[in-house]
Design a protein around this motif. Structure first.
Motif, PDB file in Angstrom:
ATOM      1  N   ALA A   1       0.831  -1.205   0.000  1.00 29.47           N
ATOM      2  CA  ALA A   1       0.000   0.000   0.000  1.00 29.47           C
ATOM      3  C   ALA A   1       0.867   1.257   0.000  1.00 29.47           C
ATOM      4  CB  ALA A   1      -0.915   0.004   1.218  1.00 29.47           C
ATOM      5  N   THR A   2       0.354   2.291  -0.624  1.00 28.63           N
ATOM      6  CA  THR A   2       1.016   3.595  -0.606  1.00 28.63           C
ATOM      7  C   THR A   2       0.384   4.421   0.500  1.00 28.63           C
ATOM      8  OG1 THR A   2       1.400   3.495  -2.994  1.00 28.63           O
ATOM      9  CG2 THR A   2       1.570   5.646  -1.935  1.00 28.63           C
ATOM     10  N   ILE A   3       1.171   4.728   1.539  1.00 25.48           N
ATOM     11  CA  ILE A   3       0.678   5.506   2.678  1.00 25.48           C
ATOM     12  C   ILE A   3       1.702   6.594   2.962  1.00 25.48           C
ATOM     13  CG2 ILE A   3      -0.179   5.461   5.047  1.00 25.48           C
ATOM     14  CD1 ILE A   3      -0.470   2.386   4.713  1.00 25.48           C
ATOM     15  N   HIS A   4       1.429   7.789   2.490  1.00 23.45           N
ATOM     16  CA  HIS A   4       2.341   8.915   2.671  1.00 23.45           C
ATOM     17  C   HIS A   4       1.712   9.910   3.632  1.00 23.45           C
ATOM     18  CE1 HIS A   4       4.175   8.110  -1.586  1.00 23.45           C
ATOM     19  NE2 HIS A   4       4.496   7.180  -0.692  1.00 23.45           N
ATOM     20  N   GLY A   5       2.382  10.166   4.733  1.00 23.03           N
ATOM     21  CA  GLY A   5       1.873  11.096   5.733  1.00 23.03           C
ATOM     22  C   GLY A   5       2.407  10.732   7.099  1.00 23.03           C
ATOM     23  N   PRO A   6       1.638  10.965   8.143  1.00 20.69           N
ATOM     24  CA  PRO A   6       2.100  10.651   9.494  1.00 20.69           C
ATOM     25  C   PRO A   6       2.369   9.159   9.676  1.00 20.69           C
ATOM     26  CG  PRO A   6       0.211  12.124   9.564  1.00 20.69           C
ATOM     27  CD  PRO A   6       0.337  11.665   8.149  1.00 20.69           C
ATOM     28  N   THR A   7       3.070   8.845  10.727  1.00 26.83           N
ATOM     29  CA  THR A   7       3.369   7.452  11.079  1.00 26.83           C
ATOM     30  C   THR A   7       2.080   6.673  11.267  1.00 26.83           C
ATOM     31  OG1 THR A   7       5.413   8.116  12.177  1.00 26.83           O
ATOM     32  CG2 THR A   7       4.508   5.977  12.786  1.00 26.83           C
ATOM     33  N   THR A   8       2.055   5.435  10.780  1.00 27.03           N
ATOM     34  CA  THR A   8       0.886   4.562  10.944  1.00 27.03           C
ATOM     35  C   THR A   8       1.321   3.223  11.535  1.00 27.03           C
ATOM     36  OG1 THR A   8       1.010   3.427   8.795  1.00 27.03           O
ATOM     37  CG2 THR A   8      -0.076   5.591   8.840  1.00 27.03           C
ATOM     38  N   ASN A   9       0.328   2.381  11.803  1.00 25.10           N
ATOM     39  CA  ASN A   9       0.585   1.037  12.333  1.00 25.10           C
ATOM     40  C   ASN A   9       0.684   0.004  11.214  1.00 25.10           C
ATOM     41  OD1 ASN A   9      -2.130   1.056  11.558  1.00 25.10           O
ATOM     42  ND2 ASN A   9      -2.770  -0.281  13.230  1.00 25.10           N
ATOM     43  N   ARG A  10       0.925   0.430   9.981  1.00 28.75           N
ATOM     44  CA  ARG A  10       0.943  -0.487   8.832  1.00 28.75           C
ATOM     45  C   ARG A  10       1.926  -1.647   9.029  1.00 28.75           C
ATOM     46  NH1 ARG A  10       2.386   0.265   3.234  1.00 28.75           N
ATOM     47  NH2 ARG A  10       3.846   1.908   3.827  1.00 28.75           N
ATOM     48  N   ASP A  11       3.161  -1.360   9.442  1.00 31.07           N
ATOM     49  CA  ASP A  11       4.147  -2.424   9.609  1.00 31.07           C
ATOM     50  C   ASP A  11       3.706  -3.415  10.684  1.00 31.07           C
ATOM     51  OD1 ASP A  11       5.650  -1.221   7.685  1.00 31.07           O
ATOM     52  OD2 ASP A  11       7.112  -0.334   9.056  1.00 31.07           O
ATOM     53  N   LEU A  12       3.125  -2.904  11.756  1.00 34.24           N
ATOM     54  CA  LEU A  12       2.619  -3.782  12.812  1.00 34.24           C
ATOM     55  C   LEU A  12       1.541  -4.707  12.271  1.00 34.24           C
ATOM     56  CD1 LEU A  12       2.422  -4.451  15.933  1.00 34.24           C
ATOM     57  CD2 LEU A  12       0.513  -2.836  15.942  1.00 34.24           C
ATOM     58  N   LEU A  13       0.630  -4.187  11.458  1.00 33.10           N
ATOM     59  CA  LEU A  13      -0.440  -5.009  10.892  1.00 33.10           C
ATOM     60  C   LEU A  13       0.129  -6.130  10.029  1.00 33.10           C
ATOM     61  CD1 LEU A  13      -2.981  -2.208   9.848  1.00 33.10           C
ATOM     62  CD2 LEU A  13      -3.104  -3.707  11.857  1.00 33.10           C
ATOM     63  N   VAL A  14       1.081  -5.785   9.172  1.00 32.57           N
ATOM     64  CA  VAL A  14       1.666  -6.793   8.274  1.00 32.57           C
ATOM     65  C   VAL A  14       2.353  -7.882   9.084  1.00 32.57           C
ATOM     66  CG1 VAL A  14       3.395  -7.190   6.487  1.00 32.57           C
ATOM     67  CG2 VAL A  14       1.927  -5.161   6.368  1.00 32.57           C
TER      68      VAL A  14
END
Length: 625
Positions: free
Chosen positions: A400-413
């Motif tokens: 996914a392309t997620i540009h902006g503030p820090t997210t929990n994306r890596d944690l989810l994966v």
């Protein structure tokens, strides 16, 4: 309670619907309304004037102010908005007033159609203590050491607010006080109760759908065990690994709960399952955040069904058959290793690969503010098997392309690929056990080089290359809490870098070859913030600003928010212990504890309850002894 005969209101064909909510759920309801040919009305706070849900609605009504208590929790203003806009129905979404019986009464008293259960059903299930009594379940009496650990819970509301785990009886009094204060602030009701805390249980729920003709559907099970701060992060349907006997028991209990209050519409009955036994938690008299996984498995649009039921239509006798498996992950603007601190700023880009459902209340360029929940979106994958759904969702989030503030994306994966989750052995303590490992920094080592090469693109045409040997160019980045310096050279043949062959470099795409393998790096820059594929970097100044310093022991606000309380009796000059709570910040519907970084003396306390602070504000200073 309302004196309106609900049966007279139901049966009316809805033409214009107001959603008494915001963000993702408002957009979700509007999407179904568009498919059904129903006009839509949004309400918005001043902070949400340009929010997506306000942009996509056919009409909007302003709720003056920004705080939820002044806007989305003002049922009187929302009813006035519905009447002024010509709406003939109100959908509450989830959260805010969705389980408020008085609001449902006000909607009905105004002659509007209420998309939900009766006020009487909402009232019956609004308090967890009353719900337990209604279900014939005992409440915990006087507690002893044998009952530990305990869970203090708010009787009203949900979402993890007003909850505290108690492992020692001496902690119970403080936990009760803190839970009451938070529950009163969040729900306007300070009632709390205590129950045994089941350490390694699974959070299982059953989706209910009931019409006005006596039909009640139990639409399978969902597992919502992966939670942070008692709020769900990953949900799936059906719940894996349940015996058929237990699954049938859960469905039976859920139908019994619905019939006990003459339930109408969509609702959810929640359980904690341990040792193959079901423990009733509560009934949520509304649509759940995680409803898309049930929709995917049963091929339904639950919002459309809610509307049809409110119009008086009957459900078929039997629900559709379940097909396949669905998993949902909630994408939050938050920093998990920093106590899940919510993040704010501009969401420059949000996109997931095709084949995955994305429910969101944001578009590219929208601002993530400080007033509301930090959930950006829900990503949902559906496949014939659980294994395929897991792989599909993890892969989509990774790309996914997620540009902006820090997210929990890596944690989810990482969570979706963790062995305990892939083998369905997870429970509600998953993140307590694994958060440290799941959040260890693992940035792409070539991302800083790609960022530097993209930034250097084209400079050789303006004097970057020299015909004599020269010192390499250097750039510095902040990456995963560390400073990284990269070097590259402008040469006669183009850009060169140690350890990698530069195949291609421009402002948006860098291709590197390392050990014979070529990799593409997509680069996007927004000021000093740079995104290289899924890696987030910050460009650093060549020479650090010597004035950007704080005294040792300074406690800085990790997020914008409101100081909700300061530890009792705490004043400058007080002695404090390392880890001792000093004050609490509230931001994005979550409370965050600020603790002493070391044992010493509180040499400065710069805030008071009710004060608004920004990121980096100096809260206090502890002088270490």
């Amino acid at each position: 309670m309302s004196n309106v005969d609900v049966s007279n209101v139901r049966g009316h064909m809805i033409s214009t619907l107001l959603v008494a909510n915001r963000g993702e759920i408002a957009c979700r309801v509007f999407r179904t309304c568009g498919e059904l040919g129903i006009q839509t009305v949004a309400v918005h706070s001043d902070a949400d004037e340009n929010a997506l849900h306000a942009r996509v609605a056919d009409a909007t009504v302003r709720l003056p102010g920004a705080a939820p208590a002044d806007t989305y929790l003002r049922g009187d203003l929302i009813v006035k908005a519905a009447l002024a806009s010509g709406a003939d129905a109100v959908h509450p979404g989830y959260g805010f007033l969705s389980e408020n019986a008085d609001f449902a009464c006000a909607v009905l008293d105004a002659g509007l159609t209420w998309i939900g259960p009766s006020p009487e059903a909402i009232e019956a299930m609004a308090s967890k203590t009353r719900a337990k009594t209604l279900m014939g379940l005992p409440l915990l009496g006087e507690v002893t050491e044998d009952d530990l650990p305990l869970l203090v819970k708010a009787a009203a509301g949900g979402g993890g607010r007003g909850m505290r785990v108690v492992r020692h009886l001496k902690e119970l009094s403080a936990a009760l006080e803190a839970a009451r204060a938070e529950a009163l602030s969040a729900f306007g009701d300070g009632e709390v109760f205590v129950e045994p805390y089941i350490e390694h249980g699974r959070h299982i729920e059953v989706q209910i759908l009931a019409d006005t003709h006596g039909t009640v559907w139990a639409l399978g099970t969902r597992d919502c065990s992966l939670q942070r701060r008692h709020q769900k992060v990953i949900e799936e349907a059906p719940a894996p690994g349940l015996s058929e006997e237990l699954a049938e028991e859960l469905r039976t209990l859920s139908v019994r709960a619905a019939r006990a209050v003459d339930y109408v519409g969509a609702g959810t009955v929640e359980f904690l399952v341990a040792d193959d036994r079901a423990h009733f938690l509560e009934m949520n008299t509304r649509l759940q955040v995680e409803h898309p996984v049930t929709e995917a498995v049963f091929g339904l649009d639950l919002v459309a069904e809610q509307i049809r039921i409110a119009e008086g239509h009957a459900l078929p006798t039997d629900p559709p058959r379940a097909r396949g498996h669905a998993i949902e992950a909630r994408l939050y603007a938050e920093d998990p290793p920093r106590d899940w601190a919510p993040q704010t700023g501009t969401l420059h880009r949000l996109a997931v690969p095709r084949g995955v459902r994305l429910d969101t209340g944001y578009e590219d360029g929208d601002l993530i503010g400080v007033h509301y929940d930090p959930m950006l979106a829900k990503a949902v994958a559906h496949a014939p098997t659980r294994e395929e759904a897991l792989r599909k969702l993890a892969g989509a989030l990774e790309k996914a392309t997620i540009h902006g503030p820090t997210t929990n994306r890596d944690l989810l994966v990482r969570s979706l690929r963790h062995k305990e989750f892939t083998t369905a052995r997870m429970d509600t303590g998953f993140y307590d056990r694994h958060l440290t490992d799941l959040t260890k920094p693992a940035p792409d080592p070539y991302a800083p080089l790609a960022a530097a090469l993209a930034d250097a693109h084209g400079r050789s045409r303006f004097g970057g290359w020299r015909n004599v040997p020269s010192q390499p160019q250097t750039k510095r980045y902040a990456l995963a809490g560390e400073e990284i310096e990269v070097r590259y050279r402008h040469t006669r043949t183009g850009l060169e870098a140690d350890g990698a062959r530069v195949v291609h470099a421009d402002a948006r795409l860098v291709v590197l070859e390392v050990a014979g393998v070529r990799r593409n790096f997509e680069v996007a820059r927004y000021g000093d913030e740079i995104h290289v594929n899924a890696t987030h970097l910050t460009a650093l100044a060549r020479f650090p600003d010597p004035t950007a310093q704080h005294a040792p022991g300074s406690l800085l606000a990790p997020m914008p928010g409101t100081v909700v309380r300061v530890a009792e009796g705490l004043t400058a000059g007080a002695a404090v212990q390392a880890g001792e709570p000093l004050l609490w910040l509230e931001a994005m519907k979550m409370e965050h504890k600020i603790t002493a970084p070391s044992t010493g003396t509180l040499s400065a306390l710069n805030v008071v309850p009710g004060q608004q602070v920004t990121v980096g504000s100096l809260l206090a200073v502890v002088r270490e002894t």
